[in-house]
Design a protein around this motif. Sequence first.
Motif, mmCIF file in Angstrom:
data_model
loop_
_atom_site.group_PDB
_atom_site.id
_atom_site.type_symbol
_atom_site.label_atom_id
_atom_site.label_comp_id
_atom_site.label_asym_id
_atom_site.label_seq_id
_atom_site.Cartn_x
_atom_site.Cartn_y
_atom_site.Cartn_z
ATOM 1 N N ASP A 612 -27.548 -38.298 19.690
ATOM 2 C CA ASP A 612 -27.967 -36.911 19.469
ATOM 3 C C ASP A 612 -28.267 -36.598 18.003
ATOM 4 O O ASP A 612 -28.671 -35.500 17.684
ATOM 5 N N GLN A 636 -28.408 -43.026 23.521
ATOM 6 C CA GLN A 636 -27.664 -41.871 24.033
ATOM 7 C C GLN A 636 -28.355 -40.553 23.718
ATOM 8 O O GLN A 636 -27.719 -39.569 23.339
ATOM 9 N N ASP A 638 -29.495 -37.814 25.342
ATOM 10 C CA ASP A 638 -29.456 -37.170 26.651
ATOM 11 C C ASP A 638 -30.473 -36.050 26.793
ATOM 12 O O ASP A 638 -30.779 -35.611 27.902
ATOM 13 N N CYS A 660 -29.608 -43.550 27.913
ATOM 14 C CA CYS A 660 -30.198 -42.203 27.994
ATOM 15 C C CYS A 660 -30.085 -41.743 29.440
ATOM 16 O O CYS A 660 -30.916 -42.105 30.288
ATOM 17 N N GLU A 661 -29.073 -40.970 29.734
ATOM 18 C CA GLU A 661 -28.669 -40.702 31.114
ATOM 19 C C GLU A 661 -29.700 -39.909 31.909
ATOM 20 O O GLU A 661 -29.776 -40.035 33.126
ATOM 21 N N ASN A 662 -30.498 -39.082 31.267
ATOM 22 C CA ASN A 662 -31.415 -38.220 31.999
ATOM 23 C C ASN A 662 -32.811 -38.815 32.169
ATOM 24 O O ASN A 662 -33.661 -38.211 32.838
#
Length: 872
Positions: A612, A636, A638, A660-662
């Motif tokens: 971030d 990461q 997100d 990158c979870e989304n």
Amino acid sequence: MCPDDPVSPSLEDGMETSGPKRRRVCEPQPKHDVFLSHSGQEKAFVEQLYHDLRRVNQRAFFDQDSNCLAKAEKFAREIIDAAGRCRVGVVVVSEGYLTSKWPMLELSRFVECGVKVFPLFLKLSPSDLKGNEVETKWKQSWRQLVERGEVKEEVLESWSKAVKELRSSNGLEYGKFANSEYKYRCAVVEEICKLWPPRVKCSTDVPQDEIQGYERLCKVASSMFTEMKVVGRDEEIHWYLGLYGMGGVGKTTLCKAMCSYSQGEFGDRVCYVELPSEQVNEGIARKDRLARLKHALRRLGSCDRSVIDSISEEAIQEGWECLKGGLRRNQRPVFLAIDNVGDCEASRSEARKYLNVGLPSGSKVLVTARSQEILRSVLRGTEYCKPIPRLEWLEAATLFLSYAAPWVLSVSLLRAEEREIVERCVSECRFEDIGYDPSSQYHPLVLRALGTYFHDVDGGNVMRWEEALENRNKLQRSREARNVNAILGLNYHSLSEQVKLVFLDCALYLSQGYGSWKILPWWSLRRADEMNKWVSWISEVHGVSPSDAKLMVKELQRLSLVEDSSSVVSVHDLYKEFARVLVEKEGSIEWHWWMSQVSNAKHLKRLVLGFDEPIIGRAMGTFVDCRSLVYLELVQCDDIGPDLELGNLRSLRVLDVFWCENLKRIVCSCINRRHCYERTGGCLSELTTVQLRWVESLEAVPFLRHCGNLQHLEIHGFPIESMPGFVATDEEPIDFRYFKALRTIRFRGGWDILGLVKCDAFIIWLLTVLQLENLTAFEYALYDLGEEENEEVGVRTIELVQVSRKLSVLSLRLPNEIGEVKGLQLLSELTTLNLSWSGGLRRLPDLRCLSKLKWLEHPQCGLNRKPVIGKM
């Protein structure tokens, strides 16, 4: 130390101390612990014994080793001094020894200085040293030396006393070892190590001959320690020293040298801890803190290895308790060096933790930082904080010439006009620093940089340096520390544009720890060292061969822009700061390469967005304007959104996406969407490396159709839970025959990202991929291969016919229906074969013809040869 160096007088008491009492002055530690004393007749035996001792890390003096005697010194004085300062005097007793001048001078020196004497009865026995033998035989030989004028009469009495001491010392007789010289030497080495334990070799060891003024500087630093009584325990004392100075003046070098120097006093109870110079991501910081603590436990804690290995990041407090307990049990004083305490609170707090672990009485603690204020906050008192000892002029000149003109063996060999030029050069490397006002100190890193620069001026011709000195545009004669960049930049500006950018990558990315979360290239099976890892990275990012990338790193090392190491890419903090100054200069090529602002995104070459918070620049909602982007790393992120559009990134060479979870789709919206790679490599033809790791929501990767020149593809770490119907794209499967440049492929995780849910589809795809002529490493290990509970196990056969002969790493999780793989014996370059996930496999061909095969893993099944089992 120079006469005007600051010397702290007695200071007022501190809140937590009884006040500084005095500064302990330690004698210089000997360079050699073991002295091999012998006559010329035993030289061959002693030479082999010398090498035996070096192998067990004993520091032995042997007069035939040029490293044992200082250059340009009178060897007689050097030998006698070494004999008097050693810990163990090994005497090879022989008739030649007892009748020769120099061996007897050495023996009497041992006795005079109280050195432990260890006799080796190689050709004589202890009976040959009886009193009557001394009077009737050996004294007569000594008198002949007096008559020839080689020694004076008065030495004979001391020689008699020395032989008497030798006779009373326990030694080893050669005859008791079955006349085996090897067994005898082994026993001798064992006994010497009992008399004086070998010096523990540390990763911090710095060759003494590489540090100008090593002995003097270490002696000065030892004299600067200040006594402190432990609060509540008046009988216990510690010795503290905090050294401060501007970046590059040698704090770390001196700190490491003091660790080596202090082993004479503390043995193996010496620990060096280097704190990070700047704040990094907390995840990386936790791992690094734990690694440092485990190192301290190994050096000082006396803990079992299994206990140390079991300590985790979550239970790090247990590690601190283990360290306290180990120091409490040991109760022997230690030497602790805490180097490079930073300006952030995390660094200061960690330093205080080490100071509060309950060090035993008599321990010495050395702490270094850039400022007195940092040290004061850690040591809680100004009386312990002192500026780092300075180089003297001769040491500075010698350091400069070792880089500028290494063939000049001594400053004294220079002609008067050459010496004057050298004096002017060295004076350019003298800067004001806090603690030395109004004087100034020579800056070792700048001396090295300027010396390296002049080495290339007309082949190191000293007389031609004067012209370069007159160029005020290059050498600003400022004495202020903030202008050291004027000299540091000399070598940088001599580089080609491409090598300049490699330096920026080394300074702003590789050495900053941002990439430390990455695993080694999977095909290396963790055998590659850090240097090869980063050379591979540079090769990919800059579009050059690994050999060319390594040559560029070597060039940076030669010019001192990158530290000289064969195993890691390391850049000094001062050069990192220099690189930051370069990239902040608006409009420069460096500004375009590592831009600190993204308002002009069309020139941006690098974009690294992590956790971030971006490393350089700020996260952008779209990459449409980044037409010049070469490297894109997302860690990461997100908030990146469901789609990552690469359509405009025609210059992109490396794409690295991690956790990158989304993110659901990576796409390229060009006109020729379906089979773009069939048309001259595709619109993303520059893209050579794609790494997608732990991208949990990823559903489709249609952008691969646009990357016809892809060389490395890795899709790794999807959830184990299978989700039927997931496919790589919303169109028909990608035809891998067009990826002719592919060299490494890895699919590993929980989903069938390519839609190969049936065994037949998998076999067709596998045989297609393995035919790629440039393929060297291949892994396919997905957990969901569409297997049914009632499927037949081990009934199918794969036959490898047209397979890349360059393949060296093959790792497969085959469907359970496949019971046999034929043709593996044709892969002559194969070094690694892993079939351990293939539960249905029943049969393999005879692999004894694969001479390069080193690692073999397989399920429990009958094989035609005994495999070599290795870890993947």
